[in-house]
Design a protein around this motif. Structure first.
Motif, PDB file in Angstrom:
ATOM      1  N   LEU A  47       0.827  -1.205   0.000  1.00  0.00           N
ATOM      2  CA  LEU A  47       0.000   0.000   0.000  1.00  0.00           C
ATOM      3  C   LEU A  47       0.866   1.261   0.000  1.00  0.00           C
ATOM      4  O   LEU A  47       0.878   2.024   0.957  1.00  0.00           O
ATOM      5  CB  LEU A  47      -0.957   0.022   1.195  1.00  0.00           C
ATOM      6  N   PRO A  48       1.618   1.500  -1.090  1.00  0.00           N
ATOM      7  CA  PRO A  48       2.361   2.763  -1.168  1.00  0.00           C
ATOM      8  C   PRO A  48       1.392   3.927  -1.312  1.00  0.00           C
ATOM      9  O   PRO A  48       0.190   3.735  -1.535  1.00  0.00           O
ATOM     10  CB  PRO A  48       3.205   2.584  -2.436  1.00  0.00           C
ATOM     11  N   GLY A  49       1.906   5.126  -1.163  1.00  0.00           N
ATOM     12  CA  GLY A  49       1.074   6.309  -1.293  1.00  0.00           C
ATOM     13  C   GLY A  49       1.746   7.360  -2.156  1.00  0.00           C
ATOM     14  O   GLY A  49       2.961   7.323  -2.369  1.00  0.00           O
ATOM     15  N   LEU A  50       0.957   8.282  -2.654  1.00  0.00           N
ATOM     16  CA  LEU A  50       1.478   9.385  -3.448  1.00  0.00           C
ATOM     17  C   LEU A  50       1.538  10.620  -2.563  1.00  0.00           C
ATOM     18  O   LEU A  50       0.541  10.975  -1.918  1.00  0.00           O
ATOM     19  CB  LEU A  50       0.566   9.628  -4.654  1.00  0.00           C
ATOM     20  N   VAL A  51       2.717  11.259  -2.518  1.00  0.00           N
ATOM     21  CA  VAL A  51       2.889  12.428  -1.658  1.00  0.00           C
ATOM     22  C   VAL A  51       3.541  13.569  -2.424  1.00  0.00           C
ATOM     23  O   VAL A  51       4.252  13.355  -3.409  1.00  0.00           O
ATOM     24  CB  VAL A  51       3.750  12.113  -0.410  1.00  0.00           C
ATOM     25  N   GLU A  52       3.287  14.779  -1.945  1.00  0.00           N
ATOM     26  CA  GLU A  52       4.043  15.945  -2.371  1.00  0.00           C
ATOM     27  C   GLU A  52       5.087  16.242  -1.300  1.00  0.00           C
ATOM     28  O   GLU A  52       4.861  15.978  -0.114  1.00  0.00           O
ATOM     29  CB  GLU A  52       3.128  17.155  -2.543  1.00  0.00           C
TER      30      GLU A  52
ATOM     31  N   TYR B 188       6.109  12.078  -5.259  1.00  0.00           N
ATOM     32  CA  TYR B 188       6.803  10.810  -5.077  1.00  0.00           C
ATOM     33  C   TYR B 188       5.833   9.693  -4.691  1.00  0.00           C
ATOM     34  O   TYR B 188       4.844   9.932  -3.995  1.00  0.00           O
ATOM     35  CB  TYR B 188       7.863  10.928  -3.979  1.00  0.00           C
ATOM     36  N   VAL B 189       6.147   8.496  -5.161  1.00  0.00           N
ATOM     37  CA  VAL B 189       5.500   7.295  -4.649  1.00  0.00           C
ATOM     38  C   VAL B 189       6.223   6.941  -3.353  1.00  0.00           C
ATOM     39  O   VAL B 189       7.429   6.674  -3.352  1.00  0.00           O
ATOM     40  CB  VAL B 189       5.593   6.137  -5.656  1.00  0.00           C
ATOM     41  N   LEU B 190       5.492   6.982  -2.257  1.00  0.00           N
ATOM     42  CA  LEU B 190       6.091   6.783  -0.939  1.00  0.00           C
ATOM     43  C   LEU B 190       5.941   5.329  -0.509  1.00  0.00           C
ATOM     44  O   LEU B 190       4.847   4.764  -0.545  1.00  0.00           O
ATOM     45  CB  LEU B 190       5.419   7.694   0.082  1.00  0.00           C
ATOM     46  N   LYS B 191       7.050   4.740  -0.083  1.00  0.00           N
ATOM     47  CA  LYS B 191       7.047   3.386   0.455  1.00  0.00           C
ATOM     48  C   LYS B 191       7.382   3.482   1.933  1.00  0.00           C
ATOM     49  O   LYS B 191       8.411   4.037   2.314  1.00  0.00           O
ATOM     50  CB  LYS B 191       8.024   2.506  -0.312  1.00  0.00           C
ATOM     51  N   PHE B 192       6.524   2.907   2.766  1.00  0.00           N
ATOM     52  CA  PHE B 192       6.522   3.170   4.201  1.00  0.00           C
ATOM     53  C   PHE B 192       7.367   2.180   4.996  1.00  0.00           C
ATOM     54  O   PHE B 192       7.306   0.959   4.772  1.00  0.00           O
ATOM     55  CB  PHE B 192       5.086   3.098   4.727  1.00  0.00           C
ATOM     56  N   THR B 193       8.064   2.701   5.996  1.00  0.00           N
ATOM     57  CA  THR B 193       8.774   1.812   6.916  1.00  0.00           C
ATOM     58  C   THR B 193       7.809   1.003   7.762  1.00  0.00           C
ATOM     59  O   THR B 193       8.143  -0.080   8.246  1.00  0.00           O
ATOM     60  CB  THR B 193       9.692   2.614   7.848  1.00  0.00           C
ATOM     61  N   GLY B 194       6.590   1.507   7.949  1.00  0.00           N
ATOM     62  CA  GLY B 194       5.614   0.809   8.765  1.00  0.00           C
ATOM     63  C   GLY B 194       4.819  -0.244   8.037  1.00  0.00           C
ATOM     64  O   GLY B 194       3.965  -0.904   8.637  1.00  0.00           O
ATOM     65  N   ALA B 195       5.078  -0.448   6.738  1.00  0.00           N
ATOM     66  CA  ALA B 195       4.373  -1.479   5.974  1.00  0.00           C
ATOM     67  C   ALA B 195       4.780  -2.863   6.462  1.00  0.00           C
ATOM     68  O   ALA B 195       5.841  -3.039   7.082  1.00  0.00           O
ATOM     69  CB  ALA B 195       4.660  -1.327   4.493  1.00  0.00           C
ATOM     70  N   SER B 196       3.962  -3.839   6.150  1.00  0.00           N
ATOM     71  CA  SER B 196       4.171  -5.188   6.688  1.00  0.00           C
ATOM     72  C   SER B 196       5.503  -5.792   6.255  1.00  0.00           C
ATOM     73  O   SER B 196       6.078  -6.612   6.968  1.00  0.00           O
ATOM     74  CB  SER B 196       3.029  -6.106   6.251  1.00  0.00           C
ATOM     75  N   GLN B 197       6.031  -5.399   5.100  1.00  0.00           N
ATOM     76  CA  GLN B 197       7.293  -5.965   4.616  1.00  0.00           C
ATOM     77  C   GLN B 197       8.496  -5.440   5.394  1.00  0.00           C
ATOM     78  O   GLN B 197       9.572  -6.032   5.350  1.00  0.00           O
ATOM     79  CB  GLN B 197       7.478  -5.649   3.123  1.00  0.00           C
ATOM     80  N   GLY B 198       8.355  -4.294   6.059  1.00  0.00           N
ATOM     81  CA  GLY B 198       9.419  -3.787   6.920  1.00  0.00           C
ATOM     82  C   GLY B 198      10.516  -3.058   6.167  1.00  0.00           C
ATOM     83  O   GLY B 198      10.493  -2.890   4.949  1.00  0.00           O
ATOM     84  N   ARG B 199      11.516  -2.635   6.928  1.00  0.00           N
ATOM     85  CA  ARG B 199      12.562  -1.776   6.380  1.00  0.00           C
ATOM     86  C   ARG B 199      13.483  -2.504   5.418  1.00  0.00           C
ATOM     87  O   ARG B 199      14.136  -1.857   4.570  1.00  0.00           O
ATOM     88  CB  ARG B 199      13.372  -1.173   7.525  1.00  0.00           C
ATOM     89  N   LYS B 200      13.575  -3.843   5.497  1.00  0.00           N
ATOM     90  CA  LYS B 200      14.455  -4.560   4.572  1.00  0.00           C
ATOM     91  C   LYS B 200      13.993  -4.401   3.130  1.00  0.00           C
ATOM     92  O   LYS B 200      14.813  -4.405   2.201  1.00  0.00           O
ATOM     93  CB  LYS B 200      14.540  -6.041   4.951  1.00  0.00           C
TER      94      LYS B 200
END
Length: 251
Positions: A20-25, A32-44
């Motif tokens: 579930l990435p997001g679009l941010v200004e 940018y397409v934002l990829k979150f550290t809090g997503a289930s896949q984690g920081r790796k």
């Protein structure tokens, strides 16, 4: 190091993939397409995006620019969907942004043609990093301004999820039978001759230096971020010399 920006507005979630990435200004006026550290896949997953994306760029592949995005969880307060709110709240701090290519089209192997040289370079590179997410079902390729761009490398270098078995895992063959470009007669031998000599310890030291320190903290089995950076580089250097001989499923 990657350029650092600060998110100023959360535009919308992107319903693609499991993260579930997001679009941010951001404060540089970029989108940018934002990829979150809090997503289930984690920081790796984010580490893999940086290592593989920045290596691809240095080897001459077209890659959207990567940045680190500082995210204030307060941006999620106005989101109507609870899942998005939770993700924003759990991702305060340093996240990953990929430049948004406005107007890009998802690659369809039935609609676009790729030459054997370009197909071979991409197949070889995916074999090097063991990309298991470039199939015809989900190519993770974009057509933008008439050219092919690589995106989404979170599902690469799967050996970094089990460091004790990394050496053995990195030595395994690569099955390219379902690769999105398998049907374009990829010239893998030509790609290996061009690209393999360029994958050096020096180049990978430069690439791994791009990983934000905070994403490398507290990794079991490593006493420093630099030791972990070397662990990312070593399998790729070793694999580059021989991986063309271990690609399966290409005629």
């Amino acid at each position: 190091m990657l350029k650092e920006v600060e998110a100023t507005r959360f535009i919308t979630p992107l319903r693609e993939g499991g993260s579930l990435p997001g679009l941010v200004e951001a404060d540089d006026r970029g989108t940018y397409v934002l990829k979150f550290t809090g997503a289930s896949q984690g920081r790796k997953t984010l580490v893999a995006e940086v290592v593989v994306g920045e290596l691809a760029r240095r080897l001459g592949f077209r890659m959207p620019r990567l940045v680190t995005v500082e995210l204030d969880p307060v941006l999620g307060l106005g989101e109507p969907e609870q899942q998005v709110q939770d993700l924003l709240r759990s991702s305060g701090g340093t996240n990953l942004g990929m430049e948004f290519l406005s107007g890009a089209l998802g690659f369809d192997p039935l609609a676009f043609t790729v030459g054997p040289e370009e197909a071979g370079r991409i197949v070889w590179f995916d074999a090097l990093v063991n990309n298991v997410d470039r199939s015809w079902r989900n190519p993770n390729l974009l057509m933008w301004q008439g050219e092919l761009w690589l995106i989404d490398h979170g599902a690469t270098m799967i050996w970094h999820h089990n460091w004790p078995g990394a050496h053995k895992s990195a030595g395994r063959p690569y099955d390219a039978s379902d690769h999105a470009l398998a049907g374009f007669a990829p010239d893998v031998a030509g790609a290996a001759a061009e690209l393999a000599p360029r994958v050096t310890e020096e180049l990978l030291a430069e690439v791994t230096a791009e990983i934000p320190e905070v994403w490398l903290a507290d990794e079991p089995g490593f006493d420093s971020a630099d030791a972990l950076r070397r662990a990312y580089a070593e399998p790729l250097v070793a694999r580059a010399a021989v991986v063309h001989e271990r690609i399966e499923g290409i005629k």
